[in-house]
Every structure is written in C-alpha cells, then in structure tokens.
Design a protein around this motif. Structure first.
Motif, PDB file in Angstrom:
ATOM      1  N   ASP A 285       0.851  -1.194   0.000  1.00 64.03           N
ATOM      2  CA  ASP A 285       0.000   0.000   0.000  1.00 64.03           C
ATOM      3  C   ASP A 285       0.887   1.243   0.000  1.00 64.03           C
ATOM      4  O   ASP A 285       1.599   1.493   0.978  1.00 64.03           O
ATOM      5  CB  ASP A 285      -0.904  -0.026   1.231  1.00 64.03           C
ATOM      6  N   GLU A 286       0.842   1.989  -1.105  1.00 62.54           N
ATOM      7  CA  GLU A 286       1.689   3.178  -1.229  1.00 62.54           C
ATOM      8  C   GLU A 286       1.356   4.211  -0.166  1.00 62.54           C
ATOM      9  O   GLU A 286       2.208   4.985   0.244  1.00 62.54           O
ATOM     10  CB  GLU A 286       1.535   3.794  -2.620  1.00 62.54           C
ATOM     11  N   THR A 287       0.110   4.229   0.285  1.00 60.56           N
ATOM     12  CA  THR A 287      -0.252   5.251   1.269  1.00 60.56           C
ATOM     13  C   THR A 287       0.459   5.036   2.590  1.00 60.56           C
ATOM     14  O   THR A 287       0.598   5.965   3.391  1.00 60.56           O
ATOM     15  CB  THR A 287      -1.772   5.241   1.505  1.00 60.56           C
ATOM     16  N   ALA A 288       0.917   3.825   2.828  1.00 59.15           N
ATOM     17  CA  ALA A 288       1.627   3.548   4.082  1.00 59.15           C
ATOM     18  C   ALA A 288       2.941   4.309   4.167  1.00 59.15           C
ATOM     19  O   ALA A 288       3.454   4.558   5.258  1.00 59.15           O
ATOM     20  CB  ALA A 288       1.883   2.040   4.216  1.00 59.15           C
ATOM     21  N   ALA A 289       3.495   4.655   3.012  1.00 58.47           N
ATOM     22  CA  ALA A 289       4.766   5.390   2.990  1.00 58.47           C
ATOM     23  C   ALA A 289       4.560   6.890   3.106  1.00 58.47           C
ATOM     24  O   ALA A 289       5.548   7.636   3.199  1.00 58.47           O
ATOM     25  CB  ALA A 289       5.529   5.070   1.698  1.00 58.47           C
ATOM     26  N   GLY A 290       3.303   7.343   3.139  1.00 57.17           N
ATOM     27  CA  GLY A 290       3.024   8.770   3.166  1.00 57.17           C
ATOM     28  C   GLY A 290       3.661   9.502   4.327  1.00 57.17           C
ATOM     29  O   GLY A 290       4.341  10.519   4.134  1.00 57.17           O
ATOM     30  N   PRO A 291       3.503   9.067   5.563  1.00 63.47           N
ATOM     31  CA  PRO A 291       4.129   9.787   6.686  1.00 63.47           C
ATOM     32  C   PRO A 291       5.651   9.875   6.570  1.00 63.47           C
ATOM     33  O   PRO A 291       6.241  10.905   6.880  1.00 63.47           O
ATOM     34  CB  PRO A 291       3.699   8.958   7.905  1.00 63.47           C
ATOM     35  N   ALA A 292       6.268   8.787   6.124  1.00 61.66           N
ATOM     36  CA  ALA A 292       7.725   8.811   5.977  1.00 61.66           C
ATOM     37  C   ALA A 292       8.140   9.788   4.872  1.00 61.66           C
ATOM     38  O   ALA A 292       9.152  10.508   4.999  1.00 61.66           O
ATOM     39  CB  ALA A 292       8.244   7.409   5.671  1.00 61.66           C
ATOM     40  N   ARG A 293       7.370   9.825   3.807  1.00 59.52           N
ATOM     41  CA  ARG A 293       7.686  10.768   2.724  1.00 59.52           C
ATOM     42  C   ARG A 293       7.557  12.208   3.206  1.00 59.52           C
ATOM     43  O   ARG A 293       8.353  13.068   2.840  1.00 59.52           O
ATOM     44  CB  ARG A 293       6.742  10.541   1.535  1.00 59.52           C
ATOM     45  N   ARG A 294       6.509  12.482   4.017  1.00 58.11           N
ATOM     46  CA  ARG A 294       6.340  13.843   4.525  1.00 58.11           C
ATOM     47  C   ARG A 294       7.505  14.254   5.427  1.00 58.11           C
ATOM     48  O   ARG A 294       7.963  15.387   5.384  1.00 58.11           O
ATOM     49  CB  ARG A 294       5.005  13.953   5.274  1.00 58.11           C
ATOM     50  N   ARG A 295       7.972  13.305   6.232  1.00 58.06           N
ATOM     51  CA  ARG A 295       9.121  13.609   7.083  1.00 58.06           C
ATOM     52  C   ARG A 295      10.371  13.872   6.236  1.00 58.06           C
ATOM     53  O   ARG A 295      11.161  14.777   6.534  1.00 58.06           O
ATOM     54  CB  ARG A 295       9.373  12.467   8.061  1.00 58.06           C
ATOM     55  N   LEU A 296      10.546  13.090   5.165  1.00 54.28           N
ATOM     56  CA  LEU A 296      11.691  13.302   4.281  1.00 54.28           C
ATOM     57  C   LEU A 296      11.598  14.653   3.590  1.00 54.28           C
ATOM     58  O   LEU A 296      12.597  15.385   3.498  1.00 54.28           O
ATOM     59  CB  LEU A 296      11.764  12.179   3.240  1.00 54.28           C
ATOM     60  N   LEU A 297      10.406  15.007   3.107  1.00 53.87           N
ATOM     61  CA  LEU A 297      10.215  16.289   2.434  1.00 53.87           C
ATOM     62  C   LEU A 297      10.481  17.444   3.393  1.00 53.87           C
ATOM     63  O   LEU A 297      11.133  18.432   3.038  1.00 53.87           O
ATOM     64  CB  LEU A 297       8.801  16.383   1.864  1.00 53.87           C
TER      65      LEU A 297
END
Length: 778
Positions: A285-297
């Motif tokens: 599920d790509e949405t599971a990576a959303g929080p980690a992506r936001r932290r990276l951004l």
C-alpha cells in the motif's frame, strides 16, 4: 610619533583619502602650525590621492592655490594649525584667496580634524551679516537658501560641497576595515572629493561666476569624460573592495556553516529514505509510505540552503576543472566566484535602470523602505530578500541562461549584512558620479559606463578559471579598456568574418545573409564573441534594433563547461546590447530579449545531452582560444574517458588539439576555423596525430605565432577552411594534399612568408620564417 599611518587600508578612493589623513596626523607634531598643516595636507591629499603634479599647486603660508589642466586656478585652500579651536580662520583665508581668483570653482578649508569643501556659485548673492549663526562650528556664519548651506565671505558666495570629519574617519580606520567602520554618510562625504581629482577638476570660465559649464565643458568633453574617465574606475574599485573585504569572507564563512549542516543532513536523509522503502515493502500500500515521505520532504526543505550549496559547488568544481585542487583551495576560490556574482547582480540591476529597461531595486533607499515596512507588519526582511526580489524583477526582462551559483547564500545573515553594505557603497559610488543619491531620478550608470566598469572589475577581481589575460600582456586595470586585446579582431580579420570584402555584396537589412553562423566553443571572458557581436551590429546599423538583437542571438553561439565563464560572457554581451534593447522596448511595447546563446556544457563531450546548438554540423565559423589543458591535468573519470575517444588524444596531448578535431564536425564544407591553439603540435610526439589529420580535414590558410603561452610553449593562430568533409581518412603515407600556399608568420604584425602545402606531413613542422617556397610551385 610615527612617520607611517596606524591604520590598514585598501586601494579604493575612500581608503586612500583616509590613509593620507592618517599619515598627516601621524607625522605632524601636536603644536604644528597652519603652514605645516597646509604643506602636509597639500602633498598628501592634492598630490598623492587626487593626482595633481606638485607644479599644479603653489603654497603661500597657510594658503594654497591649485590649477587645473589649463593652468587656471580652480581651488583655493587654507589650513589651521593643530591647536586651532575650529576651522574659521582657514575658511576666511580660503574665501579671501578665492576673491582674488575669479576662476576658482572650489574653496577648501580645514586641518587635521575637519575638512570643509565649498563650491562657488553667483558671487554677492548672500552676505555674511544676513546669517543664521555658526551652526557648523567653523567660526563663520551661514544661511540656508533653498535647502542648501550657503555663505558669502569676502564677496565670494559658495554652497557646501562636503564636510569631512577627518579625525573621526581616521579613528574609524584604525579600528578595522573602513567598509565596516565608516558609516555610509561618512563614505559619501569622502567620495565627494573625487570632484577635485586632477582629471576632473576644471576652473570657472571667464564670465561664468555661477559655475555654469564653460566652453571647454560644452564642446563635448564633459560627456566623453563621463563615459571614459575615472567614473567606471570608481564603480569598479568600490565593488572590488566590497568583494574582497566583505562578501568573499562572508560567503566563505556561510559555506563552512552549511558544510557542517550537510553532514547531519545526509545521515538523517538516508535514514528517512530507508523508512520510506521499509513502508513500501509492507503490504504494498503506497499510502503507508506517506508519513515517511512527509518527514523526508520536511527534512529536505529545512536544509534547502545546504542542498543548493552542494549543487552549485559541484557544478562549479566540475565545470571549472577544479577536481585537482584541495577542498580548502576550492572553498576560497568558490567564495570569490559567488561574491563576484552578487556584486555583478548589484551593478546589473542599476545598469538596467540606467538604460530605462527596469526600475532600480537594489538601492539603499529601497532597502530602507523594505525594512521599515517589514518592521511595521512584524516580519524580518533584509538585503537578502531585496536581492531575491531584484532577481524576480530582472527575470521579467531578461532570463539568465548561466546557472545561479549564489542563491544559496542569500539566506545567510553574514552575507545579508555584507550585501546591505555593498548596496550602500554602490549608492555612494554612483552619487560621486551623479550627485546626491536619488533613486527616483537618475543615479544609475549608463550602459557604456557600466560595461567599462564591469570590465575593470573583471580585470581586477582575480577570479579562478576566467583568464582575463591569456596572452601574457601586462594589463592595467585602471586603463580605459583593461581587457583590450588585439587578437580577437586579428583572428576575425584572418577568418574573413564581416570584413570589408566579405560584407561588400551583402545588402543591409538582410541579417540572414550577414556573416554566417559563428561558434566560440570556449568563451573564456567572452572577448571573441564580443568582437564578433560588435561587427555584426555595425553591419546592421541601419536596421531596427530588434532586428540587430535577433541577428546576434541567431548568428552567434558560445559555450564553456565553466559556469563562471558563461556568466561573464553573457553579462558582457548583454551590456553591449543594452542600447539596442532599450530602443527595441521603446519601439515595441512588451519586447523582451530572449536568453543569449551562451551554453554551459563541455563541447568536447559528444552525447545526447548536448544543446542543439552544439550538435550542429553547419557552422560557417569556429573561432576562439580554447584551453590547452595537458592530459596529466585532466582528472580521471568520465571526462578523461570522453577525451580519450578523440583521434588526436595521443600521448601527452593538450585539449586545444581536441578542439581542432571537434571543429571539423561543427563546420560546414568550406567553413572557416580560426583558433588560438598550443603550438606544440608542430614538433612534438603528442602532436603527431593532429599533423597527420589536419591536412585531410582542412585547407590551411595561415599559421601564425602569437604572444603568450599555451601548454608550456608558444601559441599559434591556426586559420583553415574545412574541406573533404564527406571523404574518409586516408593513410597519411598515401595521402597527397592538393598543392596550394599558406602564410607562415612569427607575430601578429609579421607579414610572414608563403609556404607550400607539401610541407604538411606527419613530420615535424619546424620551419622558420626565412625564405619561401616558390620553387615548389605555389
């Protein structure tokens, strides 16, 4: 008592004035009388700083008279002793001397503590007994008329030109760099003394007591002087001093802080990227990576400045060929490059305003308004924000092609403070030329003066990678044209580019038939493209300015892997075209000049990423002075691998030979090659492959030794025409070139001798300039 100044000073005008005052103060006894003070100030100020010959000023006790270039008394000066309470006695003496000298334009009075400069106006207009009192502390009453401090003494009426607190500025100079210790108002007061320099001083003409221009000034001398005398020098000195004293140190410090930031950034960014990957490995599920992506951004945004620095620094190191230097050497050099870009932006902003293309943004007045508004609304705004705004506004009238190397530095507090002082200093320099700073009127340099100032700055800035003196000439940055070089015009003449013969059959107004397309694949400081552009614009003098601009953009192309070389060339070309740009905008509402074709790329690397202009095979001219970098100085890696693919990359080659080979691909049949290359190919093992191939690629027209050094030897001007373009390479042992003659010469002015093409073999080309080859049938 010391016989030398206590302070540490630079070479700028303000610095030299303060150093002279420091020296006078240091050498005079505490009880020195008015005559001693007058003699010391005359020698130090009028002689050493303002450039007057000792014969131009004559001392009579405390009074001196200074003559202009025509021998007329232009200044009266009087001094007081060191124990005087004020300058009143000197003011009276100087005005009394002026009453006997109807041509005196300036009245100067003071001592080691204070210097007063007055400019003469209509005599007898105001009398000393009509005054408001002694507001100035000089013992002489004055009156304010129309906002100007005016006085009449001994029948001479004058307004205050400058009041210089010598003791205070000397004390400031002893505390540190003047760019940091002098207030802008003090700098401006000192800068106004430039009106008394030998090259600028003129007496009041006969029948001209109010200071209106004399016949000598009205004959066109004044405007010529403004464009060519020391005005550009004053601007260049101001910007160079700010580059040296303020911006380069501030940029280097900012770089060091962000490098530390990058170390932490990389570790945390790696962890966050791993979190993103781990989240994606779960149930898909790509949405599971959303929080980690936001932290990276968020992490990347928080360290945007450090990331921008890394990109800019890497671009410069690779493009400028600096991979062989130490990190500390590169950081210092990069700091100068970034600082130069920032002072260039300040000058270009004011120049566009002076040309009427865009309103000025980078002024002290604008900075004051911005900070005042920010204070009112409770936000922080400073010079960095003003520079960012100026960039956005300039992009609406001209979008730079050269990469930005300095944007990352605009967020640093130290750099912002240095920028604020640079803007103030530029205001002072321009006020020196144009009067009191008034951004709402016209304080900005015209394009001609700005181009000259930029060239002077470039010649004195000591920039890595942009050699403003590749031919070994002893250039003087204070000369009217410090970058003057006879080779570009000589090279274009030899190539036949827009010479009188080539242009004789071309109709004016048909730019598509003018000159042909020209490429300079190694622009350096831009001198060859500028020379070509000047010829092209001259040929199109009778057409619309928009058409001239279009012809330059369509017919001339430059390239370099060095981002600084691209920036310098683009800026110099833009300054040359500003008059046309202004006229085109006046004639056509909304006209915008497209980016000039100066590309940052390594033209020796053949790949699909080349700009289309570097993939062409139909140029009429390839000209310039490509670098002659030795093989041992090319860092191992992709660049060295690409270079090794050339036929002429043989033994201990130098890169100028590769440019000759690459030009055979760029040129159309019968196109002209005119390059300054290393002459070592003629008689060394490393040049063997070029000697074999050159006669099959080109019909040689001229081989001429020129001044300077390249790859450890004498450079040559190689002029040839492309031929046999579609024919395969023939074994050199079997190839026989057609019989023709070419010129071989030693020096630009040498007529040379004719040589036969039969000499163009793989053997050494070690001929001298004696004799000729008539017997061989040329």
């Amino acid at each position: 008592m010391s016989d030398t100044p206590y302070g540490s000073y630079g070479a700028g005008f303000v610095e030299r004035v303060v150093e002279a005052a420091d020296g006078v103060e240091a050498t005079l006894d505490a009880d020195a009388g008015a005559e001693q003070v007058a003699a010391s100030l005359c020698a130090a100020l009028f002689g050493d700083v303002l450039g007057h010959d000792p014969a131009a000023y004559e001392l009579d006790g405390r009074v001196a008279r200074v003559r202009d270039g025509d021998g007329a008394v232009a200044v009266t000066f009087a001094a007081v002793g060191r124990d005087a309470a004020d300058a009143g006695a000197a003011v009276v003496a100087a005005f009394e001397a002026a009453s006997d000298e109807p041509t005196a334009r300036y009245v100067v009075a003071g001592g080691v503590d204070r210097l007063l400069v007055f400019e003469r106006v209509g005599d007898g207009a105001v009398h000393v007994d009509d005054t408001d009192g002694d507001a100035g502390g000089d013992g002489v009453d004055r009156e304010t008329v129309d906002g100007e401090d005016m006085r009449t003494v001994a029948g001479v009426t004058a307004v205050t030109h400058a009041e210089i607190p010598l003791a205070r500025i000397v004390a400031a100079g002893r505390q540190g760099r003047l760019s940091q210790t002098l207030r802008p108002g003090q700098q401006l007061a000192v800068a106004k003394l430039t009106a008394l320099r030998a090259g600028e001083l003129s007496a009041v003409g006969a029948g001209d007591p109010d200071g209106t221009p004399t016949d000598r000034e009205d004959d066109g001398t004044a405007s010529e002087h403004e464009a060519t005398d020391d005005g550009p020098g004053a601007i260049a000195e101001t910007l160079r001093d700010r580059l040296d004293d303020l911006l380069a140190p501030a940029v280097e410090a900012a770089h060091a802080r962000l490098v530390d930031d990058l170390d932490g950034y990389d570790d945390r960014a790696a962890d966050l990227r791993e979190e993103v990957r781990d989240a994606r490995r779960g149930d898909g599920d790509e949405t599971a990576a959303g929080p980690a992506r936001r932290r990276l951004l968020a992490h990347e945004c928080a360290h945007a400045g450090a990331r921008a620095l890394r990109a800019a620094y890497g671009t410069w190191v690779r493009g400028a060929g600096r991979t062989g230097f130490t990190p500390s050497e590169n950081r210092r050099a990069f700091a100068r490059v970034v600082a130069f870009q920032l002072v260039e932006e300040a000058l270009l902003d004011r120049t566009l305003a002076g040309a009427g293309v865009l309103d000025a943004t980078l002024t002290g007045d604008a900075l004051g308004r911005l900070t005042a508004f920010a204070d009112d609304v409770g936000v922080d705004r400073d010079a960095g924000d003003l520079f960012a705004l100026a960039r956005e506004r300039r992009a609406t009238v001209y979008d730079r092609r050269a990469p930005d190397l300095a944007g990352w530095a605009l967020d640093d507090d130290g750099v912002r403070e240095a920028l604020s002082r640079t803007v103030d200093a530029l205001d002072v320099a321009l006020a020196d030329l144009d009067g009191e700073p008034d951004p709402e009127s016209d304080p900005d340099p015209n394009p001609t003066r700005a181009a000259t100032a930029y060239d002077r700055l470039l010649s004195a800035a000591d920039l890595p990678g942009v050699d403003t003196d590749p031919h070994g000439a002893d250039r003087n940055p204070a000369a009217p044209d410090p970058l003057s070089d006879p080779l570009p015009d000589a090279l274009l003449d030899a190539a036949g580019y827009l010479d009188s013969v080539a242009g004789a059959d071309t109709a004016v107004g048909e730019p598509t038939d003018l000159g042909g397309d020209l490429l300079d694949p190694a622009v350096g400081d831009g001198r060859y493209l500028l020379a070509a552009a000047a010829r092209l614009r001259s040929e199109l003098a009778d057409v619309d300015p928009a058409e001239r601009l279009r012809a330059v953009r369509e017919r001339l192309t430059g390239a370099s892997p060095d981002p600084l070389a691209c920036r310098v060339t683009e800026t110099r070309l833009l300054l040359q075209l500003l008059d046309d740009y202004r006229a085109a905008r006046q004639e056509g509402d909304g006209f915008t000049l497209d980016s000039l074709p100066v590309y940052r790329t390594d033209p020796l690397i053949r790949d699909e990423h080349d700009p289309a202009a570097l993939a062409r095979e139909d140029y009429d001219y390839v000209v310039g002075a490509p670098p002659a970098t030795l093989r041992r100085d090319v860092a191992d890696g992709p660049v060295a691998d690409a270079y090794a693919g050339y036929e002429t990359a043989y033994y201990t080659y130098d890169t100028s030979a590769l440019y000759v080979e690459r030009a055979s691909e760029w040129l159309a049949e019968n196109g002209t090659l005119a390059l300054r290359v290393a002459g070592r190919f003629r008689d060394t093992r490393c040049g063997e492959k070029l000697r074999e191939r050159l006669p099959q690629w080109y019909r040689l027209e001229e081989l001429r030794e020129v001044p300077g050094e390249a790859a450890g030897g004498t450079p040559v001007l190689l002029v040839a025409r492309r031929f046999r373009r579609n024919e395969p390479f023939t074994d050199p042992e079997e190839y026989e070139p057609p019989t023709y003659g070419f010129t071989y010469a030693e020096g630009l002015d040498d007529e040379g001798v004719r040589r036969s093409s039969s000499r163009l073999t793989a053997e050494h080309w070690d001929w001298d300039a004696d004799g000729d080859d008539d017997e061989i049938g040329i």
